[in-house]
Design an enzyme around this catalytic site. Structure first.
Site, short mmCIF file in Angstrom:
data_model
loop_
_atom_site.label_atom_id
_atom_site.label_comp_id
_atom_site.label_asym_id
_atom_site.label_seq_id
_atom_site.Cartn_x
_atom_site.Cartn_y
_atom_site.Cartn_z
N ASP A 1 5.38 -3.12 11.15
CA ASP A 1 4.27 -2.60 11.88
C ASP A 1 3.77 -3.16 13.09
O ASP A 1 2.62 -2.43 13.47
CB ASP A 1 3.55 -3.69 10.75
N SER B 1 7.27 -4.82 7.32
CA SER B 1 7.53 -6.01 8.79
C SER B 1 7.97 -6.88 8.04
O SER B 1 7.08 -8.49 8.36
CB SER B 1 5.00 -5.76 8.39
N ARG C 1 0.87 -0.86 -0.53
CA ARG C 1 0.21 -0.11 -0.09
C ARG C 1 0.76 1.23 0.02
O ARG C 1 2.16 0.99 1.08
CB ARG C 1 -0.46 -0.68 1.76
#
Length: 900
Positions: free
Chosen positions: A640, A586, A522
């Site tokens: 994350d 992450s 994203r």
């Protein structure tokens, strides 16, 4: 003339459909906990949870009490590739002094007969399981325990009502065991109707209804457990013994009962009871015919008005006479012969009329039986949510077997009343005795399966003492990771993030955030406003990362990321702006500063080459330079988990821990600088990214890893690594379940021992299916549909086992996760030197959010293992996007403060 006289005994299909609707309403009353006490149709749970599956085998005994004779049976059940059974029986009379004496005499008589039977068959030295067919209404609390509600048929034995008939039989058998070599284990109490269903279910696996139409009448069927309020549990099905003979005892059939029905009832042994049975069963049909003929004779319509002794004598006309008189092929000869024997001396017109009376009475019986059966079949179809259903009704009883027309009339009426059901009627062979043996065989099979299933799932239970030990080991590993000299060997890496502070509400501006952590990537634009109207606005676009890029070269991966960023900047019209950027990455990184992160190792299926040991921020900057279209100010590389903590910290200043429980699992928390030996400085706090997924890679939790965990690990992309994550995260739970299902299938406990091609496929059992299967709102029928979508053709029993396996695996994951988190919150409490700590944990991840039980079990475990900590769990909203922007904003704020 007869038709006019007996008009009220002829029932149209509309009336029969109305009777079916009334019976359905009575069924619902009987199934409800609050309405059952006043229900006429008692809907008694039989505690038979499964039909035969063909794998049953062994020698069984059965005794059968309920008809005019007592029967003892030996049943051999074979499973040699082709299922079959062999029945040997002996019949014993039931004298009046036994059927109307006292309880001790009755059960001593049963034990004596069984002892005689075992001696005849040379079975006295064998220990054999026994099924007890007891054809009277019983309230069962277990398969092998049931109290008599009321005697029916011609039985009136004193001192038995409201007592457990199985324990009474066992006491009688014990007298024999003391004096001879009888050794019998009573495993099941079975109603004859249930026995009939089981006998037919052995031959036809579609059979899920049992029906008796003989001396008495009754029906049973397999009901969904979730509808049976009287028994704990919602899983699977259970046989319900309707005891439909009492239908109408509350007045529900008063408008259909004729003057003859009322007269018959008043003259019976139990006036006002079993009214439906008295309109249907063979015990009463002959008497009903007698009462009609008597009245017609008195009114001069028969026998020239001469009332003979036979017509005045109760019980003189029997149902066998009615059956014989309806043999139309033999003309009127049977009728004339029977009436003459009764000294009635009929004319030909009398014979025709009497034959017609018999037909109308037996026709009504078949029609009423069909109406109640139609209600059961409709309920079964609706339970299964089918538009059309194929099923089999197992059937037994003298009236059905011996009456020349009864079976055909019943079949036709059922097909008219329930055209949406394709019904096969299967005559029971070996009757209730064979059925009792099969119930016992199924009970023994299920007990053996349960023992093996429990043994398979036992290692997943993890008692509190083991969880406490896991918590203590986690705590020790956390401390190792913070020590400079131990850090190299530590499995829990305790990586410094160089995030020194939490949001304070003054953060503002426009920020870009990148989020790489799974199969999607994203890019976000985040606008943060401060002050009284503080808010966070986000705009984002999602891009896929193809497998060939996830597992290609590092250069290809970062070029793809930059291509996605370029598309987004153009889409938002901000290509020229040099915005501060937070990069949520992450994967385990060792950071030297907030904008420097060296990849320790890939997880979650990524395998891009030339990345491990490299600075991911430098790789991103290089890719931006190669494209040479725009420039960005990369301020922070963010995990994350840290993003999750920051997002919740923006809403709740008490939040100092971040937890991810999703595809992967991880925790971060704010640690006192003085405890972090790997970073210079002792003042303030810094967020530590624990990377706790690697907990256990040194073997410290090997004693709780199962063979299934080892199989999943060996088949993974990174064998020997991330062992804790492989026991607790969404990416692996479905695969653990698949390995267990394969093992249970090999043991013959699932899918009839057949491992389908789909079950052999790694990764077929996604964790989302665990969440769906374990949902409390999901009926087993829907569980079966999910399994069918996966190519697994499951029975109801298979679905129960699959659901139990999913529950064991996800429960262990939640409890292990809770044990690890308890170590963190206890460390925070001790850091602050508090007797009691209040703290908030920011949480994200699909497993926590979507699984129906994971979050609750996790919270309960933390509460048990860290009783001095009051922990609030706060769901994060977009930790990896919003959180990355907030970290970037906090870093900018702290940087500006530092410059000033």
């Amino acid at each position: 003339q007869v038709d006019r006289y007996l008009y009220h005994l002829r029932l149209s299909d509309d009336v029969l459909l109305d009777v079916a609707a009334r019976f359905r309403a009575e069924m619902l009353k009987g199934l409800g906990r609050d309405t059952n006490p006043t229900a006429a149709v008692k809907m008694l749970p039989a505690f038979v949870r499964s039909l035969p599956d063909g794998s049953e085998k062994g020698d069984f005994l059965a005794v059968d009490l309920g008809g005019s004779q007592f029967r003892a049976h030996q049943v051999k059940v074979f499973d040699g590739g082709k299922q079959s059974s062999q029945l040997e029986s002996k019949f014993y009379p039931t004298p009046k002094e036994v059927t109307q004496g006292n309880g001790a005499e009755l059960f001593d008589y049963i034990a004596d007969c069984l002892a005689d039977f075992m001696e005849t068959k040379n079975l006295k030295h064998k220990k054999l399981p026994l099924g007890f067919t007891f054809s009277f209404p019983c309230k069962q609390t277990k398969l092998e325990e049931g109290a008599l509600l009321a005697w029916t048929k011609h039985f009136r034995v004193r001192g038995v009502q409201d007592t457990d008939v199985v324990s009474t039989l066992r006491k009688a058998l014990q007298k024999h065991q003391a004096s001879s070599d009888i050794d019998v284990d009573v495993l099941a109490l079975v109603n004859d109707t249930v026995g009939t269903m089981m006998t037919c279910g052995y031959d036809d696996q579609r059979c899920e209804v049992g029906l008796i139409i003989g001396t008495g009448t009754n029906a049973c069927y397999m009901e969904e457990m979730r509808h049976i309020d009287l028994v704990e549990g919602d899983e699977g099905r259970m046989c319900i013994n309707t005891e439909w003979g009492a239908f109408g005892d509350d007045g529900a059939l008063d408008d259909l009962r004729t003057e003859f029905d009322r007269e018959l009832d008043l003259g019976s042994l139990n006036p006002g009871q079993q009214l439906f049975e008295k309109m249907i069963s063979s015990l009463y049909l002959g008497e009903l015919v007698r009462l009609i003929l008597l009245k017609m004779t008195k009114e001069g319509l028969l026998f020239n008005g001469k009332v003979s002794t036979a017509l005045l004598t109760k019980g003189k006309i029997e149902t066998k006479h009615v059956s014989a008189m309806e043999k139309y092929k033999e003309g009127l000869s049977n009728t004339k012969e029977i009436l003459t024997e009764l000294n009635l001396f009929p004319s030909e017109e009398d014979c025709v009329a009497v034959q017609h009376v018999c037909t109308i009475v037996s026709f009504r019986s078949a029609n009423l039986c069909a109406a109640a059966l139609a209600a059961i079949l409709t309920r079964l179809r609706e339970n299964k949510k089918l538009l059309r259903m194929r099923t089999t009704v197992g059937i037994d009883g003298g009236l059905y077997k011996t009456h020349p027309k009864y079976a055909k009339r019943l079949h036709r009426a059922v097909r008219r009343l329930v055209p949406t059901c394709d019904v096969r009627f299967l005559l029971s062979e070996g009757g209730s005795g064979r059925g009792a043996a099969l119930v016992t065989a199924v009970a023994r099979r299920l007990a053996a399966q349960r023992r093996r299933l429990n043994a398979t799932l036992a290692p997943f239970l993890l008692p509190m003492a083991i969880l406490q030990a896991v918590k203590d080991k986690m705590r020790a590993e956390l401390e190792y990771g913070l020590k400079r000299e131990m850090q190299g060997k530590a499995t829990v890496k305790m990586l410094p993030t160089y995030v020194y502070g939490m949001p304070d509400g003054t953060e503002k501006g426009k920020f870009l955030a990148l989020d790489l952590g799974g199969t999607n990537f994203r890019v976000l634009l985040v606008k943060i406003k401060s002050g009284r109207r503080r808010s966070v606005q986000m705009y984002n676009k999602i891009f896929a990362i193809p497998l060939e890029i996830m597992q290609g070269t590092g250069e290809e991966l970062f070029d793809h990321i930059v291509q996605c960023i370029a598309d987004f900047l153009e889409y938002m019209g901000i290509k020229g702006a040099r915005l501060p950027l937070g990069f949520t990455f992450s994967f385990p990184c060792r950071q030297a500063s907030i904008d420097k992160g060296t990849l320790v190792g890939w997880t979650k299926g990524f395998k891009a080459t030339d990345c491990e040991g490299e600075d991911v921020v430098d790789m991103l900057r290089e890719a931006i330079r190669r494209r040479n279209e725009f420039d960005l100010d990369i301020v922070a590389v963010v995990n994350d988990t840290v993003g999750t903590m920051m997002t919740c910290g923006y809403e709740d200043p008490n939040c100092e821990i971040g937890l991810i429980a999703g595809t992967g699992t991880n925790v971060c928390y704010m640690e006192d600088m003085k405890n972090i030996e790997t970073v210079e400085g002792n003042e303030g706090k810094m967020c530590i990214n624990t990377e706790w997924g690697a907990f256990g890679d040194n073997g410290c939790i090997d004693h709780i890893r199962t063979k299934y965990d080892r199989e999943v690990d060996e088949g993974s992309l990174n064998p020997g690594k991330q062992r804790y994550e492989k026991m607790t995260s969404g990416m692996y739970l479905g695969e653990i379940v698949r390995q267990i299902l394969i093992d249970l299938t090999k043991q013959g406990l699932l899918f009839r021992g057949h491992i389908s091609e789909s079950l052999r496929k790694r990764g077929i059992f996604e964790t989302k299916f665990l969440s769906q299967i374990e949902s409390d709102r999901l009926a087993l029928l829907q569980v079966r549909r999910i399994l069918q979508q996966l190519g697994l053709d499951s029975s109801c029993e298979d679905s129960i086992i699959v659901k139990e396996v999913c529950g064991a695996v996800s429960r262990r994951a939640a409890r292990l996760c809770g044990a690890g988190l308890a170590a963190i919150v206890e460390k925070k409490r001790e850091n602050r030197g508090l007797g009691r700590l209040q703290i908030t944990v920011g949480v994200d991840g699909t497993l926590y959010k979507l699984h129906p039980h994971f979050s609750r079990i996790l919270r309960e475990t933390v509460k048990e293992l860290a009783p001095q900590c009051d922990v609030t769990f706060m769901l994060s909203e977009d930790g990896s996007g919003k959180g990355a922007a907030l970290i970037t904003a906090v870093a900018k704020r702290l940087h500006n403060v530092g410059q000033k």
